[in-house]
Scaffold this motif. Structure first.
Motif, short mmCIF file in Angstrom:
data_model
loop_
_atom_site.label_atom_id
_atom_site.label_comp_id
_atom_site.label_asym_id
_atom_site.label_seq_id
_atom_site.Cartn_x
_atom_site.Cartn_y
_atom_site.Cartn_z
N ARG A 165 137.22 94.76 92.65
CA ARG A 165 138.33 94.67 93.62
C ARG A 165 139.30 95.83 93.40
NH1 ARG A 165 138.05 90.01 96.99
NH2 ARG A 165 137.03 88.26 96.03
N HIS A 166 140.62 95.54 93.30
CA HIS A 166 141.54 96.69 93.20
C HIS A 166 141.96 96.97 91.76
CE1 HIS A 166 144.24 93.41 92.84
NE2 HIS A 166 145.35 94.08 93.02
N ASN A 199 153.23 89.25 93.17
CA ASN A 199 152.19 88.91 94.15
C ASN A 199 151.26 90.10 94.37
OD1 ASN A 199 154.53 86.98 96.04
ND2 ASN A 199 152.81 86.21 94.89
N ALA A 200 150.00 89.81 94.50
CA ALA A 200 148.95 90.81 94.78
C ALA A 200 148.79 91.86 93.69
CB ALA A 200 149.20 91.49 96.14
N ALA A 201 149.34 91.61 92.51
CA ALA A 201 149.22 92.59 91.41
C ALA A 201 147.78 92.69 90.92
CB ALA A 201 150.14 92.18 90.26
N GLY A 202 147.08 91.52 90.90
CA GLY A 202 145.69 91.52 90.41
C GLY A 202 145.45 90.43 89.37
N LYS A 203 146.37 89.48 89.27
CA LYS A 203 146.25 88.42 88.24
C LYS A 203 145.01 87.55 88.49
CE LYS A 203 150.23 86.67 89.39
NZ LYS A 203 150.56 87.56 90.52
N THR A 204 144.90 87.04 89.72
CA THR A 204 143.75 86.17 90.03
C THR A 204 142.45 86.97 89.93
OG1 THR A 204 145.20 85.01 91.55
CG2 THR A 204 142.87 84.53 91.74
N THR A 205 142.53 88.24 90.29
CA THR A 205 141.34 89.10 90.22
C THR A 205 140.83 89.20 88.78
OG1 THR A 205 142.17 90.32 92.11
CG2 THR A 205 140.42 91.36 90.86
N THR A 241 136.92 98.60 97.49
CA THR A 241 136.75 99.30 98.75
C THR A 241 136.37 100.76 98.47
OG1 THR A 241 138.51 97.88 99.57
CG2 THR A 241 137.90 99.74 100.98
N ARG A 291 132.19 91.16 98.22
CA ARG A 291 133.65 91.29 98.39
C ARG A 291 134.34 91.74 97.11
NH1 ARG A 291 134.91 86.72 102.46
NH2 ARG A 291 134.10 87.78 104.31
N ILE A 348 133.41 94.12 95.25
CA ILE A 348 133.26 95.57 95.08
C ILE A 348 134.49 96.27 95.65
CG2 ILE A 348 131.85 97.60 95.63
CD1 ILE A 348 129.47 95.70 96.01
#
Ligand SMILES: Nc1ncnc2c1ncn2[C@@H]1O[C@H](COP(=O)(O)OP(=O)(O)OP(=O)(O)O)[C@@H](O)[C@H]1O
Length: 360
Positions: A19-20, A39-45, A70, A66, A68
């Motif tokens: 992911r990112h 939020n959206a930092a990458g914790k769940t990732t 982008t 998904r 991979i």
């Protein structure tokens, strides 16, 4: 394989094009790890990467592509996993529509071989579906729980499913004689499955409800197991009796494939009676008890992933939960947006995530 490490668990974790997240590797604590960031930092990732390593798939999407990044061709997660005897190298790569798993330098074709190395549980909003969804989710959880304590269970369950499929095919064709031929096998494997499930449940659920009762002292929690056929009757008798009716239905109505666990709060179905926060606590108790049960006598350290631990919990319950987790024989990875939402934990290792960059 390398020399044994001092502590069991995932002692190193690395990723590339996942992911990112920026390519990096970390050395987590074998106790509690806190992952925090906006939020959206990458914790769940980061939790997803651990899940990907342990189970060769995501807990967020069925479409592995998904994960991979982008613009990249493939995503990789790798880790070093210490058990009591060895340190194993595990790697999972997804690209070109396929997932490859490497364990200690060789390709793994049976994914459960890798899954066995990291017994893993996830606590997130999806996990609450264990209470709110139909029996399929609870049966899957039950199967996974028993499998980790009794590896032979998987063969018994497969044997049962095979006999069930064959008998169902005979029922659909209206072939009563052939349906009857599969019944002794289905009954023998089904009774064995049921027996293991009951042994497991008798240990696991009372412990889970004891943990939950400490968090929900004003609620009476109870459980009931339904085997999937009439109590006290042998499965062979039930199948023989039901055969005629099942021919008109075209599939088997009785057996462990219809089992369910009923959890009640004050006599009412837990999903209908408990608040969201209370449901989260009950599911956490189910998972913690499972991990404690797995932990006994196992050389593998279980991993518990908790996404947004503070969400839906009040201050005292957050403290209680973290204090309980400090005693769990597992490696815990928990995320939180704000560290202020969590009580101080002396042993924890902290990771800050910002725009996909993970800093220890
Ligand atoms: N394949 C991908 N390639 C690049 N970026 C991606 C990919 N998949 C997801 N993202 C980005 O990852 C971010 C989400 O990350 P993540 O869910 O880990 O955040 P989080 O820190 O858990 O946030 P929150 O606290 O809001 O839950 C989104 O900004 C999304 O655009």
């Amino acid at each position: 394989m390398n020399e044994p490490a001092d502590a069991n668990g995932l002692i190193q974790l690395g990723w590339q094009s996942f992911r990112h997240l920026d390519t990096a590797s970390i050395e987590p604590a074998t106790g509690i790890n806190v992952i925090h960031g906006r939020n959206a930092a990458g914790k769940t990732t980061l939790l997803e990467a651990i899940h990907f390593l342990a189970r060769s798939k995501s807990f967020l999407t069925h479409r592995s592509s998904r994960v991979i990044q982008t613009g990249a061709a493939q995503a990789t997660v790798w880790g070093r996993v210490a058990t009591q005897r060895n340190v194993h190298r595990l790697g999972v790569l997804h690209g070109n529509g396929e997932t490859r798993v490497r364990l200690d330098g060789r390709d793994v074709t049976v994914l459960s071989e890798a899954a066995w190395l990291i017994p893993l549980q996830v606590l997130n909003t999806e996990a609450q579906r264990l209470l709110t969804d139909g029996p399929t989710a609870r049966r899957a959880f039950l199967n996974w729980g028993v499998f980790h304590v009794e590896p032979q269970y998987r063969d018994e369950w497969r044997r049962y499913q095979r006999a069930l499929r064959q008998r169902n095919a005979a029922l659909r064709q209206g072939d009563r004689r052939l349906a009857a031929v599969w019944e002794p096998e289905m009954a023998a494997a089904g009774e064995a499955v049921d027996h293991r499930r009951r042994e497991f449940l008798d240990e696991w659920l009372p412990q889970a409800l004891t943990i939950a009762a400490a968090w929900l002292p004003d609620t009476e929690l109870e459980w009931q197991f339904r085997s999937g056929w009439r109590r006290g009757a042998s499965l062979a008798d039930v199948l023989a009796e039901a055969r005629e009716r099942e021919v008109s239905q075209g599939f088997g109505l009785y057996g462990p494939h219809r089992a369910d666990i009923r959890l009640t709060a004050d006599g009412i179905d837990a999903s209908g009676h408990l608040s969201r926060g209370q449901q989260k606590l009950l599911v956490a108790a189910l998972k913690i008890a499972l991990i404690e049960y797995w932990g006994e006598g196992s050389s593998q350290r279980p991993v518990l992933l908790i996404d947004d631990l503070p969400a839906e919990l009040d201050g005292p319950h957050r403290i209680d939960m973290v204090r309980r987790l400090e005693r769990v024989p597992a490696q815990v990875f928990m995320t939180a947006i704000d560290v202020e939402q969590l009580p101080a934990t002396s042993e924890a290792m902290w990771f800050h995530v910002e725009h996909g960059r993970v800093r220890q």
